[in-house]
Design a protein around this motif. Structure first.
Motif, PDB file in Angstrom:
ATOM      1  N   ARG A  49     -38.147   5.615  -3.644  1.00 10.30           N
ATOM      2  CA  ARG A  49     -36.712   5.914  -3.742  1.00 10.30           C
ATOM      3  C   ARG A  49     -36.492   7.398  -4.013  1.00 10.30           C
ATOM      4  O   ARG A  49     -35.611   8.022  -3.421  1.00 10.30           O
ATOM      5  CB  ARG A  49     -36.076   5.069  -4.839  1.00 10.30           C
ATOM      6  CG  ARG A  49     -36.027   3.588  -4.474  1.00 10.30           C
ATOM      7  CD  ARG A  49     -35.528   2.758  -5.603  1.00 10.30           C
ATOM      8  NE  ARG A  49     -34.079   2.954  -5.723  1.00 10.30           N
ATOM      9  CZ  ARG A  49     -33.356   2.450  -6.701  1.00 10.30           C
ATOM     10  NH1 ARG A  49     -33.933   1.748  -7.662  1.00 10.30           N
ATOM     11  NH2 ARG A  49     -32.064   2.650  -6.740  1.00 10.30           N
ATOM     12  N   LEU A  50     -37.293   7.963  -4.896  1.00  6.51           N
ATOM     13  CA  LEU A  50     -37.186   9.382  -5.198  1.00  6.51           C
ATOM     14  C   LEU A  50     -37.513  10.226  -3.969  1.00  6.51           C
ATOM     15  O   LEU A  50     -36.829  11.201  -3.667  1.00  6.51           O
ATOM     16  CB  LEU A  50     -38.116   9.766  -6.355  1.00  6.51           C
ATOM     17  CG  LEU A  50     -38.126  11.226  -6.767  1.00  6.51           C
ATOM     18  CD1 LEU A  50     -36.738  11.681  -7.201  1.00  6.51           C
ATOM     19  CD2 LEU A  50     -39.127  11.442  -7.893  1.00  6.51           C
ATOM     20  N   ARG A  51     -38.522   9.825  -3.235  1.00  6.51           N
ATOM     21  CA  ARG A  51     -38.908  10.559  -2.029  1.00  6.51           C
ATOM     22  C   ARG A  51     -37.798  10.504  -0.977  1.00  6.51           C
ATOM     23  O   ARG A  51     -37.470  11.514  -0.355  1.00  6.51           O
ATOM     24  CB  ARG A  51     -40.210  10.002  -1.472  1.00  6.51           C
ATOM     25  CG  ARG A  51     -40.728  10.789  -0.303  1.00  6.51           C
ATOM     26  CD  ARG A  51     -42.079  10.289   0.144  1.00  6.51           C
ATOM     27  NE  ARG A  51     -42.450  10.978   1.344  1.00  6.51           N
ATOM     28  CZ  ARG A  51     -43.350  11.934   1.399  1.00  6.51           C
ATOM     29  NH1 ARG A  51     -43.972  12.307   0.312  1.00  6.51           N
ATOM     30  NH2 ARG A  51     -43.635  12.507   2.538  1.00  6.51           N
ATOM     31  N   ARG A  52     -37.194   9.317  -0.798  1.00  7.05           N
ATOM     32  CA  ARG A  52     -36.079   9.206   0.158  1.00  7.05           C
ATOM     33  C   ARG A  52     -34.921  10.109  -0.256  1.00  7.05           C
ATOM     34  O   ARG A  52     -34.303  10.763   0.574  1.00  7.05           O
ATOM     35  CB  ARG A  52     -35.613   7.756   0.282  1.00  7.05           C
ATOM     36  CG  ARG A  52     -36.494   6.900   1.162  1.00  7.05           C
ATOM     37  CD  ARG A  52     -35.832   5.581   1.536  1.00  7.05           C
ATOM     38  NE  ARG A  52     -35.442   4.791   0.382  1.00  7.05           N
ATOM     39  CZ  ARG A  52     -36.191   3.872  -0.200  1.00  7.05           C
ATOM     40  NH1 ARG A  52     -37.390   3.613   0.255  1.00  7.05           N
ATOM     41  NH2 ARG A  52     -35.740   3.194  -1.240  1.00  7.05           N
ATOM     42  N   TRP A  53     -34.616  10.128  -1.567  1.00  2.00           N
ATOM     43  CA  TRP A  53     -33.553  10.994  -2.067  1.00  2.00           C
ATOM     44  C   TRP A  53     -33.899  12.457  -1.788  1.00  2.00           C
ATOM     45  O   TRP A  53     -33.054  13.217  -1.323  1.00  2.00           O
ATOM     46  CB  TRP A  53     -33.367  10.768  -3.563  1.00  2.00           C
ATOM     47  CG  TRP A  53     -32.408  11.737  -4.171  1.00  2.00           C
ATOM     48  CD1 TRP A  53     -31.045  11.644  -4.182  1.00  2.00           C
ATOM     49  CD2 TRP A  53     -32.726  12.962  -4.828  1.00  2.00           C
ATOM     50  NE1 TRP A  53     -30.506  12.745  -4.819  1.00  2.00           N
ATOM     51  CE2 TRP A  53     -31.522  13.567  -5.221  1.00  2.00           C
ATOM     52  CE3 TRP A  53     -33.924  13.613  -5.131  1.00  2.00           C
ATOM     53  CZ2 TRP A  53     -31.481  14.774  -5.901  1.00  2.00           C
ATOM     54  CZ3 TRP A  53     -33.881  14.813  -5.800  1.00  2.00           C
ATOM     55  CH2 TRP A  53     -32.669  15.379  -6.177  1.00  2.00           C
ATOM     56  N   GLY A  54     -35.131  12.853  -2.061  1.00  2.72           N
ATOM     57  CA  GLY A  54     -35.561  14.230  -1.824  1.00  2.72           C
ATOM     58  C   GLY A  54     -35.492  14.609  -0.360  1.00  2.72           C
ATOM     59  O   GLY A  54     -35.055  15.712   0.001  1.00  2.72           O
ATOM     60  N   GLU A  55     -35.919  13.702   0.504  1.00  3.76           N
ATOM     61  CA  GLU A  55     -35.870  13.978   1.941  1.00  3.76           C
ATOM     62  C   GLU A  55     -34.428  14.132   2.408  1.00  3.76           C
ATOM     63  O   GLU A  55     -34.121  15.026   3.204  1.00  3.76           O
ATOM     64  CB  GLU A  55     -36.579  12.867   2.711  1.00  3.76           C
ATOM     65  CG  GLU A  55     -38.088  12.904   2.542  1.00  3.76           C
ATOM     66  CD  GLU A  55     -38.791  11.684   3.105  1.00  3.76           C
ATOM     67  OE1 GLU A  55     -38.100  10.686   3.448  1.00  3.76           O
ATOM     68  OE2 GLU A  55     -40.032  11.714   3.195  1.00  3.76           O
ATOM     69  N   ALA A  56     -33.534  13.269   1.936  1.00  4.78           N
ATOM     70  CA  ALA A  56     -32.125  13.368   2.320  1.00  4.78           C
ATOM     71  C   ALA A  56     -31.519  14.671   1.798  1.00  4.78           C
ATOM     72  O   ALA A  56     -30.770  15.346   2.515  1.00  4.78           O
ATOM     73  CB  ALA A  56     -31.341  12.163   1.787  1.00  4.78           C
ATOM     74  N   SER A  57     -31.852  15.036   0.570  1.00  7.72           N
ATOM     75  CA  SER A  57     -31.351  16.292  -0.001  1.00  7.72           C
ATOM     76  C   SER A  57     -31.859  17.483   0.790  1.00  7.72           C
ATOM     77  O   SER A  57     -31.115  18.438   1.042  1.00  7.72           O
ATOM     78  CB  SER A  57     -31.784  16.425  -1.465  1.00  7.72           C
ATOM     79  OG  SER A  57     -31.228  15.399  -2.238  1.00  7.72           O
ATOM     80  N   ALA A  58     -33.120  17.423   1.180  1.00  6.76           N
ATOM     81  CA  ALA A  58     -33.709  18.522   1.959  1.00  6.76           C
ATOM     82  C   ALA A  58     -33.024  18.643   3.320  1.00  6.76           C
ATOM     83  O   ALA A  58     -32.716  19.752   3.769  1.00  6.76           O
ATOM     84  CB  ALA A  58     -35.208  18.286   2.137  1.00  6.76           C
ATOM     85  N   ARG A  59     -32.755  17.517   3.948  1.00  6.69           N
ATOM     86  CA  ARG A  59     -32.069  17.561   5.254  1.00  6.69           C
ATOM     87  C   ARG A  59     -30.684  18.187   5.108  1.00  6.69           C
ATOM     88  O   ARG A  59     -30.286  19.023   5.917  1.00  6.69           O
ATOM     89  CB  ARG A  59     -31.949  16.158   5.849  1.00  6.69           C
ATOM     90  CG  ARG A  59     -33.177  15.699   6.586  1.00  6.69           C
ATOM     91  CD  ARG A  59     -32.905  14.447   7.413  1.00  6.69           C
ATOM     92  NE  ARG A  59     -32.397  13.335   6.613  1.00  6.69           N
ATOM     93  CZ  ARG A  59     -33.149  12.488   5.923  1.00  6.69           C
ATOM     94  NH1 ARG A  59     -34.454  12.617   5.918  1.00  6.69           N
ATOM     95  NH2 ARG A  59     -32.591  11.516   5.237  1.00  6.69           N
ATOM     96  N   ARG A  60     -29.958  17.789   4.058  1.00  9.53           N
ATOM     97  CA  ARG A  60     -28.622  18.356   3.831  1.00  9.53           C
ATOM     98  C   ARG A  60     -28.691  19.862   3.590  1.00  9.53           C
ATOM     99  O   ARG A  60     -27.781  20.597   3.962  1.00  9.53           O
ATOM    100  CB  ARG A  60     -27.935  17.667   2.657  1.00  9.53           C
ATOM    101  CG  ARG A  60     -27.422  16.279   2.979  1.00  9.53           C
ATOM    102  CD  ARG A  60     -26.508  15.753   1.891  1.00  9.53           C
ATOM    103  NE  ARG A  60     -27.152  15.688   0.591  1.00  9.53           N
ATOM    104  CZ  ARG A  60     -27.874  14.660   0.143  1.00  9.53           C
ATOM    105  NH1 ARG A  60     -28.049  13.589   0.917  1.00  9.53           N
ATOM    106  NH2 ARG A  60     -28.403  14.675  -1.067  1.00  9.53           N
ATOM    107  N   ALA A  61     -29.782  20.315   2.976  1.00  8.93           N
ATOM    108  CA  ALA A  61     -29.941  21.741   2.678  1.00  8.93           C
ATOM    109  C   ALA A  61     -30.562  22.502   3.850  1.00  8.93           C
ATOM    110  O   ALA A  61     -30.761  23.708   3.770  1.00  8.93           O
ATOM    111  CB  ALA A  61     -30.805  21.913   1.430  1.00  8.93           C
ATOM    112  N   GLY A  62     -30.871  21.790   4.927  1.00 12.26           N
ATOM    113  CA  GLY A  62     -31.460  22.439   6.093  1.00 12.26           C
ATOM    114  C   GLY A  62     -32.939  22.736   5.948  1.00 12.26           C
ATOM    115  O   GLY A  62     -33.487  23.574   6.659  1.00 12.26           O
ATOM    116  N   VAL A  63     -33.589  22.036   5.035  1.00 17.91           N
ATOM    117  CA  VAL A  63     -35.027  22.222   4.823  1.00 17.91           C
ATOM    118  C   VAL A  63     -35.755  21.145   5.619  1.00 17.91           C
ATOM    119  O   VAL A  63     -35.506  19.961   5.428  1.00 17.91           O
ATOM    120  CB  VAL A  63     -35.378  22.122   3.323  1.00 17.91           C
ATOM    121  CG1 VAL A  63     -36.871  22.226   3.102  1.00 17.91           C
ATOM    122  CG2 VAL A  63     -34.632  23.190   2.539  1.00 17.91           C
ATOM    123  N   GLY A  64     -36.656  21.583   6.486  1.00 20.84           N
ATOM    124  CA  GLY A  64     -37.350  20.606   7.315  1.00 20.84           C
ATOM    125  C   GLY A  64     -38.838  20.512   7.066  1.00 20.84           C
ATOM    126  O   GLY A  64     -39.444  19.477   7.286  1.00 20.84           O
TER     127      GLY A  64
END
Length: 81
Positions: A49-64
């Protein structure tokens, strides 16, 4: 008074045999094995769950990529000087 709660769990025969074998090999009770398995499951679930949250946050921030993160950290550190 008891500090634990007794529950009943149904297992397919092959999984029950596996639990018995593992308990015997490790000189532990089946209850200990089930408690450890549940703790491991809960920890893995929290991590996912934490990883999914981090991935979604990264996508929103434009981090790939990891490189994007390294660049952003470097840029942030340079801007503080």
């Amino acid at each position: 008074m008891r500090s634990s709660k007794i529950i009943t769990v149904s297992l397919p025969a092959d999984l029950a045999r596996l639990a018995e074998r593992l308990a015997k090999e490790e000189r532990r009770t089946r209850s200990e094995l089930v408690r450890e398995a549940l703790r491991d499951y809960a920890a893995t679930r929290r991590w996912r769950r934490l990883r999914r949250w981090g991935e979604a946050s990264a996508r929103r921030a434009g981090v790939g990529t990891d490189r994007d993160i390294e660049d952003a950290v470097g840029e942030s550190r340079r801007s503080r000087r």
